[in-house]
Design a protein around this motif. Structure first.
Motif, mmCIF file in Angstrom:
data_model
loop_
_atom_site.group_PDB
_atom_site.id
_atom_site.type_symbol
_atom_site.label_atom_id
_atom_site.label_comp_id
_atom_site.label_asym_id
_atom_site.label_seq_id
_atom_site.Cartn_x
_atom_site.Cartn_y
_atom_site.Cartn_z
ATOM 1 N N LEU A 1 0.848 -1.190 0.000
ATOM 2 C CA LEU A 1 0.000 0.000 0.000
ATOM 3 C C LEU A 1 0.882 1.238 0.000
ATOM 4 O O LEU A 1 1.717 1.414 0.887
ATOM 5 C CB LEU A 1 -0.903 0.011 1.236
ATOM 6 C CG LEU A 1 -1.923 -1.135 1.333
ATOM 7 C CD1 LEU A 1 -2.544 -1.183 2.729
ATOM 8 C CD2 LEU A 1 -3.022 -0.962 0.277
ATOM 9 N N LEU A 2 0.696 2.087 -0.978
ATOM 10 C CA LEU A 2 1.508 3.301 -1.066
ATOM 11 C C LEU A 2 0.653 4.539 -0.825
ATOM 12 O O LEU A 2 -0.543 4.559 -1.116
ATOM 13 C CB LEU A 2 2.188 3.385 -2.436
ATOM 14 C CG LEU A 2 3.255 2.314 -2.683
ATOM 15 C CD1 LEU A 2 3.849 2.456 -4.086
ATOM 16 C CD2 LEU A 2 4.371 2.380 -1.642
ATOM 17 N N LEU A 3 1.320 5.561 -0.275
ATOM 18 C CA LEU A 3 0.666 6.842 -0.036
ATOM 19 C C LEU A 3 1.074 7.772 -1.178
ATOM 20 O O LEU A 3 2.261 7.891 -1.502
ATOM 21 C CB LEU A 3 1.114 7.402 1.311
ATOM 22 C CG LEU A 3 0.465 8.686 1.808
ATOM 23 C CD1 LEU A 3 -1.046 8.552 1.953
ATOM 24 C CD2 LEU A 3 1.072 9.080 3.159
ATOM 25 N N LEU A 4 0.097 8.412 -1.776
ATOM 26 C CA LEU A 4 0.379 9.261 -2.938
ATOM 27 C C LEU A 4 -0.263 10.632 -2.777
ATOM 28 O O LEU A 4 -1.193 10.796 -2.000
ATOM 29 C CB LEU A 4 -0.200 8.611 -4.205
ATOM 30 C CG LEU A 4 0.352 7.232 -4.532
ATOM 31 C CD1 LEU A 4 -0.701 6.170 -4.329
ATOM 32 C CD2 LEU A 4 0.858 7.185 -5.952
ATOM 33 N N ARG A 5 0.267 11.566 -3.556
ATOM 34 C CA ARG A 5 -0.381 12.875 -3.659
ATOM 35 C C ARG A 5 -0.653 13.150 -5.131
ATOM 36 O O ARG A 5 0.224 12.946 -5.977
ATOM 37 C CB ARG A 5 0.515 13.994 -3.112
ATOM 38 C CG ARG A 5 0.757 13.854 -1.628
ATOM 39 C CD ARG A 5 1.359 15.101 -1.058
ATOM 40 N NE ARG A 5 0.373 16.173 -0.975
ATOM 41 C CZ ARG A 5 0.577 17.295 -0.291
ATOM 42 N NH1 ARG A 5 1.731 17.489 0.335
ATOM 43 N NH2 ARG A 5 -0.359 18.226 -0.249
ATOM 44 N N VAL B 1 -4.444 6.613 -0.926
ATOM 45 C CA VAL B 1 -3.699 5.380 -0.689
ATOM 46 C C VAL B 1 -4.078 4.397 -1.797
ATOM 47 O O VAL B 1 -5.261 4.193 -2.060
ATOM 48 C CB VAL B 1 -4.040 4.787 0.695
ATOM 49 C CG1 VAL B 1 -3.325 3.451 0.898
ATOM 50 C CG2 VAL B 1 -3.678 5.765 1.804
ATOM 51 N N ALA B 2 -3.070 3.804 -2.453
ATOM 52 C CA ALA B 2 -3.347 2.899 -3.572
ATOM 53 C C ALA B 2 -2.538 1.622 -3.454
ATOM 54 O O ALA B 2 -1.446 1.610 -2.883
ATOM 55 C CB ALA B 2 -3.030 3.588 -4.903
ATOM 56 N N VAL B 3 -3.093 0.530 -4.001
ATOM 57 C CA VAL B 3 -2.351 -0.712 -4.143
ATOM 58 C C VAL B 3 -1.382 -0.535 -5.317
ATOM 59 O O VAL B 3 -1.732 0.056 -6.330
ATOM 60 C CB VAL B 3 -3.314 -1.894 -4.418
ATOM 61 C CG1 VAL B 3 -2.562 -3.125 -4.899
ATOM 62 C CG2 VAL B 3 -4.127 -2.212 -3.166
ATOM 63 N N ALA C 1 -9.060 4.639 -10.442
ATOM 64 C CA ALA C 1 -9.901 4.622 -9.242
ATOM 65 C C ALA C 1 -11.205 3.874 -9.480
ATOM 66 O O ALA C 1 -11.552 3.529 -10.605
ATOM 67 C CB ALA C 1 -10.195 6.049 -8.807
ATOM 68 N N GLY C 2 -11.918 3.615 -8.408
ATOM 69 C CA GLY C 2 -13.232 2.981 -8.483
ATOM 70 C C GLY C 2 -13.142 1.542 -8.914
ATOM 71 O O GLY C 2 -12.156 0.855 -8.632
ATOM 72 N N SER C 3 -14.166 1.048 -9.610
ATOM 73 C CA SER C 3 -14.183 -0.357 -10.015
ATOM 74 C C SER C 3 -13.040 -0.650 -10.983
ATOM 75 O O SER C 3 -12.588 -1.791 -11.085
ATOM 76 C CB SER C 3 -15.520 -0.715 -10.652
ATOM 77 O OG SER C 3 -15.774 0.103 -11.775
ATOM 78 N N SER C 4 -12.562 0.359 -11.692
ATOM 79 C CA SER C 4 -11.444 0.155 -12.619
ATOM 80 C C SER C 4 -10.167 -0.247 -11.878
ATOM 81 O O SER C 4 -9.275 -0.858 -12.465
ATOM 82 C CB SER C 4 -11.210 1.428 -13.436
ATOM 83 O OG SER C 4 -12.386 1.767 -14.156
ATOM 84 N N ASP D 1 -9.993 0.390 -4.083
ATOM 85 C CA ASP D 1 -10.619 1.382 -4.962
ATOM 86 C C ASP D 1 -9.606 2.328 -5.624
ATOM 87 O O ASP D 1 -10.000 3.337 -6.212
ATOM 88 C CB ASP D 1 -11.704 2.169 -4.220
ATOM 89 C CG ASP D 1 -11.150 3.037 -3.105
ATOM 90 O OD1 ASP D 1 -9.919 3.123 -2.949
ATOM 91 O OD2 ASP D 1 -11.956 3.648 -2.383
ATOM 92 N N ALA D 2 -8.322 1.988 -5.524
ATOM 93 C CA ALA D 2 -7.302 2.794 -6.203
ATOM 94 C C ALA D 2 -6.083 1.920 -6.446
ATOM 95 O O ALA D 2 -5.593 1.258 -5.526
ATOM 96 C CB ALA D 2 -6.912 4.004 -5.367
ATOM 97 N N VAL D 3 -5.594 1.919 -7.695
ATOM 98 C CA VAL D 3 -4.446 1.094 -8.042
ATOM 99 C C VAL D 3 -3.476 1.919 -8.883
ATOM 100 O O VAL D 3 -3.893 2.716 -9.717
ATOM 101 C CB VAL D 3 -4.891 -0.181 -8.812
ATOM 102 C CG1 VAL D 3 -5.343 0.145 -10.233
ATOM 103 C CG2 VAL D 3 -3.777 -1.222 -8.854
#
Lengths: 106, 106, 106, 106, 106
Positions: free
Chosen positions: E24-28, E42-44, E59-62, E75-77
């Motif tokens: 899990l990474l923290l992004l801006r 926060v994204a995988v 984001a989202g289902s994508s 919900d975020a990759v």
């Protein structure tokens, strides 16, 4: 989910057939701390909510996961009427209903 | 759903084949209390709406739950033309149509 | 859908295999009235759009409903190049293309 | 996902049958740098979180991808309790739990 | 998709089983023109991104359309590491990596 207050109704006679027959309510998002009203949203009512009640709204595809809204062009549904909420152990809101009784469930 | 007002049309000749043939309308979100215009959005029209009418827009995957928009790259659909709305028991908007008659349905 | 203007390109050599080979464009949302630029978004191009063109973007799961983007980790797709839009009957934008001809379709 | 802090509970006795029996928590989004509180959201708890814990929330359809929330009208789920986060190599938050021990996993 | 910069990591030991084992990474979010930092997310990580790299987030289902995140409460990759972007023909950012070489692909 978002906490919101039912403030009105929306009437439409010309609708997509898939959304026909639903009760459409007008809501305002509620700030859980100050109880101030925020943005407006229109939602299908799946639980029999009335004006002035505090409710929870599920949005997006999750709004289609009730029996009533399955496969409908509906992106917001009222899926719970709120009886009480707390912030930092302090009870901010409690709805007392003499007709239906009241017992806390967490 | 969001309350919005139809303000214009969008024309495109080069589209993804899956979205071809749809009427695309330009809308502005409406503040239900002040009737002021807000953000713009482009939506597929599933109910035969016209400029100056107030409508409801379903967004996201819910926009694909009408017959017309099923499996289409469409993230906003007009799924209802609004006849009336109320806030705190006060009727804010009523559309009168002598051609189609008018009866309240909640 | 959102009206947007193509302003640039994004290049990536290390991508999830499911998104490989796509043209990624950088866009800015457009205010349909003032034509001012707004927020940035990166979208897959499904229609052969170029820099400075006005387009429509479908977001969320709807961005996966083109042949090109089906089952891809893509949350924004350009699904139409815009030729013209009107607000309150006034034509705000018209793209004239001598190569491809031009006829209004609503 | 969004970083958030559990600040309270929400009680509802009249819910859509599909959402019955869930623990609903009230959260505030957290600024990972300043630790300031942001917007409120109500989420289903899938991991046994408690008040004052920092958690991750998955929103939208992704909120229905836990065993607990599958096919439920739920658009936000707590899917992780956060032990630690860093910004630019600096540890901003670390949760120490003498009962459960603590070891870093990245 | 949104352009973002990896700024940190998030550690969690108590997670929903469906999300276990992911980085899990923290992004801006990044303003593509000014390169200023925006909102946190926060994204995988599906592509092996590291701190200080610019990436694209779906984001989202994508966010569930990569092999790694299928059917996960995510919900975020991060689905791409960005090498370069241009605005109005001007190259705003170029990542030079002597270890991996660099060649432009559009």
């Amino acid at each position: 989910m978002q906490l919101a207050k039912v403030v009105g109704t929306v009437v439409s006679n010309r609708k997509d057939p898939n959304i026909g027959g639903f009760k459409l309510l007008l809501l305002r998002q509620t700030n859980p701390e100050t109880m101030e009203d925020g943005s407006y949203v229109v939602a299908v009512d799946a639980v029999g909510a009335g004006v002035d009640e505090y409710v929870l709204i599920a949005a997006g595809s999750s709004a289609r996961q009730t029996e009533m809204t399955k496969n409908r062009p509906c992106d917001a549904v009222i899926m719970a009427i709120v009886d009480q909420w707390t912030i930092d152990g302090r009870q901010v809101y409690e709805k007392f209903s003499p007709n239906h009784g009241y017992d806390v469930e967490i």
